[in-house]
Design an enzyme around this catalytic site. Structure first.
Site, PDB file in Angstrom:
ATOM      1  N   HIS A  72     -31.647 -16.928   2.972  1.00  0.00           N
ATOM      2  CA  HIS A  72     -32.948 -16.317   3.267  1.00  0.00           C
ATOM      3  C   HIS A  72     -33.998 -17.389   2.970  1.00  0.00           C
ATOM      4  CE1 HIS A  72     -30.702 -12.396   2.316  1.00  0.00           C
ATOM      5  NE2 HIS A  72     -30.828 -12.507   3.622  1.00  0.00           N
ATOM      6  N   GLU A 129     -36.423 -17.472  -0.195  1.00  0.00           N
ATOM      7  CA  GLU A 129     -35.874 -17.331  -1.556  1.00  0.00           C
ATOM      8  C   GLU A 129     -35.688 -18.743  -2.102  1.00  0.00           C
ATOM      9  OE1 GLU A 129     -32.529 -14.625  -1.337  1.00  0.00           O
ATOM     10  OE2 GLU A 129     -33.739 -13.104  -0.312  1.00  0.00           O
ATOM     11  N   ARG A 184     -25.949 -10.786   7.015  1.00  0.00           N
ATOM     12  CA  ARG A 184     -25.328  -9.536   7.462  1.00  0.00           C
ATOM     13  C   ARG A 184     -24.553  -9.701   8.770  1.00  0.00           C
ATOM     14  NH1 ARG A 184     -27.195  -8.888   3.156  1.00  0.00           N
ATOM     15  NH2 ARG A 184     -28.411  -7.157   2.306  1.00  0.00           N
ATOM     16  N   TYR A 243     -21.182  -5.520   4.268  1.00  0.00           N
ATOM     17  CA  TYR A 243     -22.257  -6.506   4.175  1.00  0.00           C
ATOM     18  C   TYR A 243     -22.079  -7.697   5.121  1.00  0.00           C
ATOM     19  CZ  TYR A 243     -24.504  -4.191   0.240  1.00  0.00           C
ATOM     20  OH  TYR A 243     -25.176  -3.302  -0.539  1.00  0.00           O
ATOM     21  N   GLU A 282     -27.684 -13.919  -7.652  1.00  0.00           N
ATOM     22  CA  GLU A 282     -28.937 -13.211  -7.339  1.00  0.00           C
ATOM     23  C   GLU A 282     -29.810 -13.233  -8.579  1.00  0.00           C
ATOM     24  OE1 GLU A 282     -31.223 -11.533  -4.636  1.00  0.00           O
ATOM     25  OE2 GLU A 282     -29.129 -11.074  -4.136  1.00  0.00           O
TER      26      GLU A 282
END
Length: 318
Positions: free
Chosen positions: A22, A25, A72, A164, A178
């Site tokens: 992403h 991030e 995804r 996922y 994470e």
């Protein structure tokens, strides 16, 4: 413990560290770019460690994705699509699968750390995809002990209907990292340092394993995902209540029947109705508003890994 009860696992020779899955991030983006320039701290004897920027176009624009969520689309349909006009992230997924996979094959990378940030108050969380992956459970046990007394929760995303299809699932052993809370598009030194330590301890574990260290049976506590919970909405599908102050930032804390979940702008409190204690996480994650997810409910459980050791003891580097 007799040698007969030890499970021999193949050595882990090829490891990748993904950042920028992403593009906003930034802890993983900054770390991967740094390690591409100077990778001394991530190199370990006996294995190749490859830092890799997974979604460079999204990174350049500092946005989560360009066309769709890269994290995804690693499912057979998307990885097998051969038409020309496909979303950027689907094409990128196919490229990543070609470099680091193919997914599910013997040729796939042994291990991928995929580095993510969350706006939720999750601390340094490890994400597990397979409850029967003894090697990864042993690694998580090692990382948790190395970080103690600092908490390092483990989120198990194995679920019969929530699929996922993550970027890291290309590898034989996928590891999600994470770390939060951190706003998207921002890099905080404390959050980056926490992520850096998790990766360091993970790589240390792999090196010890490859060198022949045996890891006896171990048990870890995990939070198993049960369901995603949406915000209350009106008939036009608009959000009409927000996370209650008493739930905000309470990731991994017990939620019991009657505890407040949401509050409307008129002051009406919407409480949790459930027979058992659950442990919410990804509370009020900014990126999940579009996914209609206010938080996920998890339950606490124990996972035990078998006694493992490397099946091949050689000093050849890849």
């Amino acid at each position: 413990m007799t040698s007969a009860s030890v499970v021999d696992k193949p050595p882990v020779r090829r490891v990748a560290i993904f950042g920028g899955t992403h593009g906003n991030e930034l802890s993983g983006v900054f770390l991967v770019k740094h390690w591409q320039e100077n990778g001394a701290e991530i190199q370990r004897t006996g294995m190749e460690v490859k830092p890799f920027l997974t979604n460079p176009r999204a990174v350049k624009k500092c946005t989560r994705y360009i066309d769709c969520d890269l994290n995804r689309v690693f499912d057979p349909d998307n990885l097998g699509t051969v038409v020309e006009d496909i979303p950027y992230e689907v094409r990128r997924a196919q490229e990543i699968n070609h470099i680091f996979g193919p997914k599910g094959s013997d040729d796939a990378y042994d291990l991928i750390f995929d580095l993510h940030n969350t706006t939720s108050n999750m601390g340094g969380t490890l994400i597990l995809e397979n409850s029967r992956d003894d090697f990864t459970i042993q690694m998580f046990h090692y990382i948790k002990n190395a970080l103690a007394p600092e908490r390092c929760p483990v989120l198990l995303i194995e679920h019969p209907s929530l699929k996922y299809a993550t970027t890291r699932s290309v590898a034989k052993h996928p590891v999600g990292v994470e770390v939060g809370p951190q706003p998207h598009g921002v890099v905080r030194a404390d959050t980056l340092d926490k992520m850096r330590k998790i990766v360091k301890h993970g790589l240390d574990f792999v090196q010890l394993f490859n060198e022949g260290k045996e890891f006896p049976p171990c048990t870890i506590e995990v939070f198993k995902i049960m369901e995603k919970v949406d915000y209350p909405r009106n008939k036009n599908d608009e959000v009409i209540a927000i996370i209650h102050p008493k739930l905000q930032d309470q990731d991994w804390q017990p939620l019991n029947n009657g505890d407040p979940l949401f509050v409307t702008l008129d002051g009406e409190v919407i409480a949790y109705k459930g027979d058992c204690t659950v442990y919410p996480t990804f509370i009020n994650e900014a990126a999940y508003y579009e996914k209609k997810q206010a938080f996920v409910k998890t339950v606490k459980m124990k996972l035990t890994a078998k006694h493992i050791r490397s099946s091949v003891l050689d000093q050849n580097t890849s």
